[in-house]
Design a protein around this motif. Structure first.
Motif, mmCIF file in Angstrom:
data_model
loop_
_atom_site.group_PDB
_atom_site.id
_atom_site.type_symbol
_atom_site.label_atom_id
_atom_site.label_comp_id
_atom_site.label_asym_id
_atom_site.label_seq_id
_atom_site.Cartn_x
_atom_site.Cartn_y
_atom_site.Cartn_z
ATOM 1 N N SER A 167 -52.298 -2.976 -47.033
ATOM 2 C CA SER A 167 -51.190 -3.939 -47.007
ATOM 3 C C SER A 167 -49.909 -3.312 -46.443
ATOM 4 O O SER A 167 -49.128 -3.985 -45.763
ATOM 5 C CB SER A 167 -50.955 -4.515 -48.398
ATOM 6 N N MET A 182 -57.034 -7.853 -40.304
ATOM 7 C CA MET A 182 -57.598 -6.527 -40.549
ATOM 8 C C MET A 182 -59.000 -6.722 -41.107
ATOM 9 O O MET A 182 -59.264 -7.697 -41.824
ATOM 10 C CB MET A 182 -56.738 -5.750 -41.550
ATOM 11 N N CYS A 214 -62.525 -10.948 -42.374
ATOM 12 C CA CYS A 214 -61.196 -10.452 -41.976
ATOM 13 C C CYS A 214 -60.108 -11.038 -42.880
ATOM 14 O O CYS A 214 -60.216 -12.183 -43.322
ATOM 15 C CB CYS A 214 -60.899 -10.855 -40.535
ATOM 16 N N ILE A 240 -58.341 -3.664 -36.481
ATOM 17 C CA ILE A 240 -57.449 -4.817 -36.336
ATOM 18 C C ILE A 240 -58.068 -5.772 -35.316
ATOM 19 O O ILE A 240 -58.579 -5.333 -34.277
ATOM 20 C CB ILE A 240 -56.052 -4.370 -35.823
ATOM 21 N N LEU A 267 -52.042 -9.892 -46.111
ATOM 22 C CA LEU A 267 -51.991 -8.505 -46.613
ATOM 23 C C LEU A 267 -50.560 -8.059 -46.865
ATOM 24 O O LEU A 267 -50.269 -7.381 -47.855
ATOM 25 C CB LEU A 267 -52.657 -7.558 -45.605
ATOM 26 N N ALA A 268 -49.673 -8.463 -45.958
ATOM 27 C CA ALA A 268 -48.264 -8.076 -46.111
ATOM 28 C C ALA A 268 -47.671 -8.712 -47.368
ATOM 29 O O ALA A 268 -46.856 -8.098 -48.074
ATOM 30 C CB ALA A 268 -47.478 -8.488 -44.873
ATOM 31 N N ALA A 299 -50.175 -3.499 -42.780
ATOM 32 C CA ALA A 299 -49.865 -4.861 -42.321
ATOM 33 C C ALA A 299 -48.347 -5.069 -42.226
ATOM 34 O O ALA A 299 -47.847 -5.603 -41.230
ATOM 35 C CB ALA A 299 -50.489 -5.877 -43.273
ATOM 36 N N SER A 327 -55.963 -11.866 -42.908
ATOM 37 C CA SER A 327 -54.821 -11.946 -41.989
ATOM 38 C C SER A 327 -53.768 -10.918 -42.394
ATOM 39 O O SER A 327 -53.596 -10.607 -43.583
ATOM 40 C CB SER A 327 -54.226 -13.358 -41.980
ATOM 41 N N LEU A 328 -53.077 -10.392 -41.394
ATOM 42 C CA LEU A 328 -52.026 -9.400 -41.685
ATOM 43 C C LEU A 328 -50.935 -10.029 -42.553
ATOM 44 O O LEU A 328 -50.346 -9.355 -43.405
ATOM 45 C CB LEU A 328 -51.429 -8.866 -40.386
ATOM 46 N N THR A 329 -50.676 -11.302 -42.331
ATOM 47 C CA THR A 329 -49.637 -11.976 -43.116
ATOM 48 C C THR A 329 -49.998 -11.986 -44.606
ATOM 49 O O THR A 329 -49.152 -11.709 -45.459
ATOM 50 C CB THR A 329 -49.461 -13.425 -42.608
ATOM 51 N N LEU A 381 -46.990 -3.167 -39.185
ATOM 52 C CA LEU A 381 -47.295 -3.785 -37.889
ATOM 53 C C LEU A 381 -46.478 -5.055 -37.675
ATOM 54 O O LEU A 381 -45.950 -5.290 -36.577
ATOM 55 C CB LEU A 381 -48.795 -4.082 -37.774
ATOM 56 N N LEU A 382 -46.356 -5.864 -38.725
ATOM 57 C CA LEU A 382 -45.588 -7.102 -38.577
ATOM 58 C C LEU A 382 -44.109 -6.812 -38.316
ATOM 59 O O LEU A 382 -43.447 -7.543 -37.575
ATOM 60 C CB LEU A 382 -45.755 -7.978 -39.829
#
Lengths: 212, 111
Positions: free
Chosen positions: B16, B36, B97, B50, B103-104, B19, B99-101, B22-23
């Motif tokens: 996380s 991810m 998978c 990714i 995880l963030a 994530a 989403s990065l969102t 990267l964001l």
């Protein structure tokens, strides 16, 4: 300690059969029961050229293996020849892990491309193979026809992987999907056609080389 | 969500936290769907897988530059797919998978 050394040590700590310790800089030592100790340098460069390979060999007495930690790490042909001539194994982290367990770190080569490299060299119509990069081979056939072949290891090569191969290594005649279980996406084949190369598997490549 | 293991002094960051990183560093991600997958979601991984889904072209070229910079000290392994490629392979569902969102958000809730 550099990031790639931290990742290498963290991953060896999961591997029950081996233990690893930091020696100095980018160098680690890996110990495995009933196998020779391995002195490995873990580099974060995106491209290993001859200069990089020479530098690591000269800086590290007794170096057994040079590991390019990044998945996208590219090895130039001259670097490969230099390392192999000096009995230093080379390749990805996965290659290093396998080599440590097999006890052949000094002769190991990048496991992603090892089998395909051998297939090309042992195929009857092929007279000469010039390995320009780990994944790009210029092949001369007995008929004197020449092909520049780029390898894509993905399970399902995408359009982007074909375009990226072309952008990074220059034009190829054939983009060879070396994953035996893989199937190139239609978009990958279309991207190849736009660029001027064909995307194919080993059976098609074998057929093409035998008829050229 | 797994945290990359190992002695704390090694300072390997969690899925996380990757994530979030990267964001924050890649503004162009807003034009793409980013995910991810793989071993990093469950603990220490050899690399950080990714998936980026979106169109090819100038925006993708810009995103690649941003990800290259953001991944300077991370073992990112990035797969780029066009939407049609993802639909055909069902990659997001097949590889489970995240989403990065999403995880963030986990990382931010933990703050």
């Amino acid at each position: 300690m550099n990031w790639q050394v931290k990742y290498a040590l963290a991953n060896f700590s999961k591997e029950m059969r081996s233990t690893a310790e930091h020696v100095d800089g980018n160098v680690i030592r890996i110990m495995t029961h009933d196998r020779p100790d391995v002195l490995a340098a873990i580099t974060d460069v995106e491209t290993v050229n001859r200069e990089t390979a020479v530098q690591y060999r000269e800086q590290t007495e007794g170096l057994d293996f040079l590991c390019g930690y990044r998945k996208e790490c590219v090895w130039e042909g001259e670097a490969i020849r230099y390392l192999e001539d000096n009995r230093i194994g080379w390749g990805s982290f996965g290659t290093l892990v396998s080599a440590v367990l097999d006890g052949n770190a000094n002769t190991a080569t990048h496991k992603t491309y090892k089998f395909s490299d051998r297939l090309l060299r042992q195929y009857g119509p092929v007279m000469r193979v010039d390995r320009e990069f780990d994944r790009v081979h210029r092949v001369t056939l007995r008929s004197r026809a020449e092909f520049r072949i780029g390898m894509i290891a993905a399970y399902e090569p995408t359009a982007d992987e074909v375009r990226s191969l072309w952008e990074r290594f220059g034009g190829v005649d054939i983009a060879w999907n070396i994953n035996p279980n893989g199937t190139p996406q239609p978009e990958a084949s279309a991207a190849g056609r736009e660029l001027g190369c064909e995307v194919m598997k080993w059976d098609e490549l074998k057929d093409r080389l035998s008829k050229a | 969500m797994g945290r990359i293991e190992g002695p704390p002094e090694q300072g390997l960051i969690s899925a996380s936290e990757v994530a979030v990183h990267l964001l924050e560093r890649c503004a162009s991600l807003e034009h793409f769907n980013a995910f991810m997958f793989g071993s990093t979601l469950h603990g220490v991984g050899e690399d950080i897988d990714i998936l980026i889904v979106g169109p090819a072209g100038d925006l993708l070229a810009q995103l690649k530059k941003e990800l290259h910079s953001a991944g300077e000290s991370l073992p990112l392994h990035i797969l780029y797919m066009q939407p049609s490629e993802e639909r055909r392979t069902q990659f997001v569902a097949r590889e489970k998978c995240f989403s990065l969102t999403q995880l963030a958000a986990v990382a931010r809730q933990g703050c």
